[in-house]
Scaffold this motif. Structure first.
Motif, mmCIF file in Angstrom:
data_model
loop_
_atom_site.group_PDB
_atom_site.id
_atom_site.type_symbol
_atom_site.label_atom_id
_atom_site.label_comp_id
_atom_site.label_asym_id
_atom_site.label_seq_id
_atom_site.Cartn_x
_atom_site.Cartn_y
_atom_site.Cartn_z
ATOM 1 N N TRP A 1 -8.832 -14.711 18.554
ATOM 2 C CA TRP A 1 -8.127 -16.078 19.064
ATOM 3 C C TRP A 1 -6.616 -15.973 18.690
ATOM 4 O O TRP A 1 -6.038 -16.824 19.357
ATOM 5 C CB TRP A 1 -9.007 -16.996 18.553
ATOM 6 N N ASP A 2 -6.453 -15.495 17.487
ATOM 7 C CA ASP A 2 -5.096 -15.646 17.139
ATOM 8 C C ASP A 2 -4.128 -14.424 17.228
ATOM 9 O O ASP A 2 -3.135 -14.311 16.856
ATOM 10 C CB ASP A 2 -5.109 -15.838 15.604
ATOM 11 N N GLY A 3 -4.801 -13.547 18.235
ATOM 12 C CA GLY A 3 -4.061 -12.233 18.501
ATOM 13 C C GLY A 3 -2.808 -12.411 19.492
ATOM 14 O O GLY A 3 -2.710 -13.491 19.939
ATOM 15 N N PRO A 4 -2.130 -11.218 19.497
ATOM 16 C CA PRO A 4 -1.373 -11.321 20.767
ATOM 17 C C PRO A 4 -1.518 -11.429 21.887
ATOM 18 O O PRO A 4 -0.357 -12.147 22.733
ATOM 19 C CB PRO A 4 -0.451 -9.908 20.524
ATOM 20 N N ALA A 5 -2.577 -11.303 22.537
ATOM 21 C CA ALA A 5 -2.868 -11.695 23.609
ATOM 22 C C ALA A 5 -3.346 -12.948 23.811
ATOM 23 O O ALA A 5 -3.587 -13.586 25.247
ATOM 24 C CB ALA A 5 -4.205 -10.704 24.149
ATOM 25 N N VAL A 6 -3.440 -13.971 22.894
ATOM 26 C CA VAL A 6 -3.921 -15.245 22.911
ATOM 27 C C VAL A 6 -2.848 -16.392 22.432
ATOM 28 O O VAL A 6 -2.057 -16.677 23.084
ATOM 29 C CB VAL A 6 -5.384 -15.369 22.329
ATOM 30 N N LEU A 7 -2.827 -16.426 21.139
ATOM 31 C CA LEU A 7 -1.900 -17.127 20.808
ATOM 32 C C LEU A 7 -0.695 -16.641 19.834
ATOM 33 O O LEU A 7 0.333 -17.409 19.756
ATOM 34 C CB LEU A 7 -2.601 -18.262 19.642
ATOM 35 N N ASN A 8 -0.895 -15.424 19.695
ATOM 36 C CA ASN A 8 0.294 -14.445 19.099
ATOM 37 C C ASN A 8 0.870 -15.143 17.750
ATOM 38 O O ASN A 8 1.985 -15.475 17.421
ATOM 39 C CB ASN A 8 1.461 -14.543 19.915
ATOM 40 N N GLY A 9 -0.187 -15.932 16.888
ATOM 41 C CA GLY A 9 0.279 -16.685 15.769
ATOM 42 C C GLY A 9 0.668 -18.243 15.779
ATOM 43 O O GLY A 9 0.791 -18.779 14.687
ATOM 44 N N HIS A 10 0.855 -18.647 17.043
ATOM 45 C CA HIS A 10 1.414 -20.068 17.162
ATOM 46 C C HIS A 10 0.212 -20.831 16.807
ATOM 47 O O HIS A 10 -1.287 -20.564 16.807
ATOM 48 C CB HIS A 10 1.409 -20.400 18.611
ATOM 49 N N ARG A 11 0.370 -22.177 16.481
ATOM 50 C CA ARG A 11 -0.816 -22.962 16.000
ATOM 51 C C ARG A 11 -0.676 -24.198 16.986
ATOM 52 O O ARG A 11 -1.609 -25.181 16.758
ATOM 53 C CB ARG A 11 -0.608 -23.183 14.526
ATOM 54 N N ALA A 12 0.126 -24.550 17.912
ATOM 55 C CA ALA A 12 0.232 -25.492 18.997
ATOM 56 C C ALA A 12 -0.114 -25.006 20.467
ATOM 57 O O ALA A 12 0.613 -24.208 20.773
ATOM 58 C CB ALA A 12 1.331 -26.466 18.881
ATOM 59 N N VAL A 13 -1.088 -25.705 21.154
ATOM 60 C CA VAL A 13 -1.581 -25.032 22.231
ATOM 61 C C VAL A 13 -1.548 -26.177 23.122
ATOM 62 O O VAL A 13 -2.404 -27.297 22.777
ATOM 63 C CB VAL A 13 -2.671 -24.079 22.457
ATOM 64 N N GLY A 14 -1.450 -26.382 24.486
ATOM 65 C CA GLY A 14 -1.445 -27.323 25.218
ATOM 66 C C GLY A 14 -1.706 -27.011 26.910
ATOM 67 O O GLY A 14 -1.329 -25.796 27.072
ATOM 68 N N GLN A 15 -1.916 -27.960 27.633
ATOM 69 C CA GLN A 15 -1.930 -27.951 29.045
ATOM 70 C C GLN A 15 -1.685 -29.135 29.930
ATOM 71 O O GLN A 15 -1.752 -30.025 29.325
ATOM 72 C CB GLN A 15 -3.149 -27.209 29.614
ATOM 73 N N LEU A 16 -1.185 -28.994 31.004
ATOM 74 C CA LEU A 16 -0.646 -30.184 31.722
ATOM 75 C C LEU A 16 -1.435 -29.874 33.236
ATOM 76 O O LEU A 16 -0.864 -28.464 33.745
ATOM 77 C CB LEU A 16 0.804 -30.417 31.771
#
Length: 290
Positions: free
Chosen positions: A208-223
């Motif tokens: 879930w935290d790998g480069p193909a998903v969040l790449n270390g980021h902790r904020a995610v969202g959608q519009l």
């Protein structure tokens, strides 16, 4: 729904359980879990939008807010700390034909572990009738360490309805790992599937935290913007200058007059900027006015 400044407000006794719909599977509960369903219904009386139903329950305290013009706005205030493990929370929001409704939360929602490691459920049900306009604009949801939350947003739109839906997730508070967060967004328009998106973050989810998903980021969202007037023939738009400061992609789903932006960022403020920029692009794609 817990303001970040409040660490653990006292919880009251659980409210009476709702009767599940026919055929629904009863999830595992916990004696300390809260079961609550809050309902908002907006209707158009020929001149303006009214609110014939504002039913607060559990942690959801609903308040009608003053607005100008035809639209009605409802703010959701946190009446207790929620969601905690074992809670079963539901928001049922309906904008009837020609109604214009905006719903937001007064503060961020903080998911905590609580007295049990059982998953909490937080279900948001949005319905918009013909020529209705519905805006669901909650503050961020924070997945604190040790929490276990399953969040579902189910949307049913008439063919002429318009929708703006915004979701911001913060995975962990300062210097902590996030809890386990599973989220699903399911949208139907005129009885046909428009979008079915499933995401999962935190242990034990693989990668879930790998480069193909969040790449270390902790904020995610959608519009998500749905509007019959949208021009969706444009190519996907990449927003952001690189992975370090986050980025967003704005593109139409496979079918229907809609645009979906998905963003990742190192902070909630940067995430908000990316989603704001995505919304400006969505508006520029046609004459849509969310």
């Amino acid at each position: 729904m817990t303001p970040p400044a409040q660490l653990a407000p006292a919880r009251r006794a659980a409210s009476a359980p709702d009767v599940p719909p026919a055929g629904a599977q009863e999830p595992a509960g916990h004696p300390h879990g809260v079961r609550a369903t809050a309902r908002i219904r907006a209707a158009h009386n020929g001149r303006v939008t009214t609110l014939p139903q504002l039913h607060s329950d559990g942690p959801f305290h609903l308040r009608s807010m003053h607005t100008a013009g035809n639209a009605a706005t409802v703010g959701i205030l946190g009446a207790m700390s929620a969601p905690l493990g074992g809670d079963r929370l539901t928001l049922d929001i309906t904008a009837e034909d020609r109604a214009e409704l905006e719903v937001t939360t007064a503060a961020a929602t903080l998911a905590l572990r609580g007295p049990t490691t059982d998953a909490a459920t937080y279900d948001v049900r949005l319905t918009a009738g013909e020529h209705a306009r519905l805006r669901w604009l909650p503050k961020p949801l924070i997945s604190a360490a040790g929490s276990n939350l399953r969040q579902t947003c189910t949307v049913a739109l008439a063919a002429t309805a318009r929708l703006v839906l915004r979701e911001e997730l913060l995975l962990g508070r300062a210097d902590e790992e996030p809890g386990h967060l599973v989220s699903r967004l399911l949208v139907h328009r005129a009885g046909r599937p428009l979008l079915d998106q499933h995401t999962a973050y935190g242990a034990p989810e693989p990668g879930w935290d790998g480069p193909a998903v969040l790449n270390g980021h902790r904020a995610v969202g959608q519009l998500l913007v749905v509007d019959p007037r949208l021009d969706i023939r444009q190519a996907p738009v990449l927003l952001g200058e690189g992975t370090k400061n986050g980025c967003a992609v704005l593109a139409p789903p496979a079918d229907g007059p809609a645009l979906l932006a998905t963003a990742v960022a190192p902070t909630t403020s940067r995430l908000r900027d990316l989603l704001d920029e995505a919304q400006e692009h969505a508006l520029a794609a046609g004459s849509a006015r969310p």
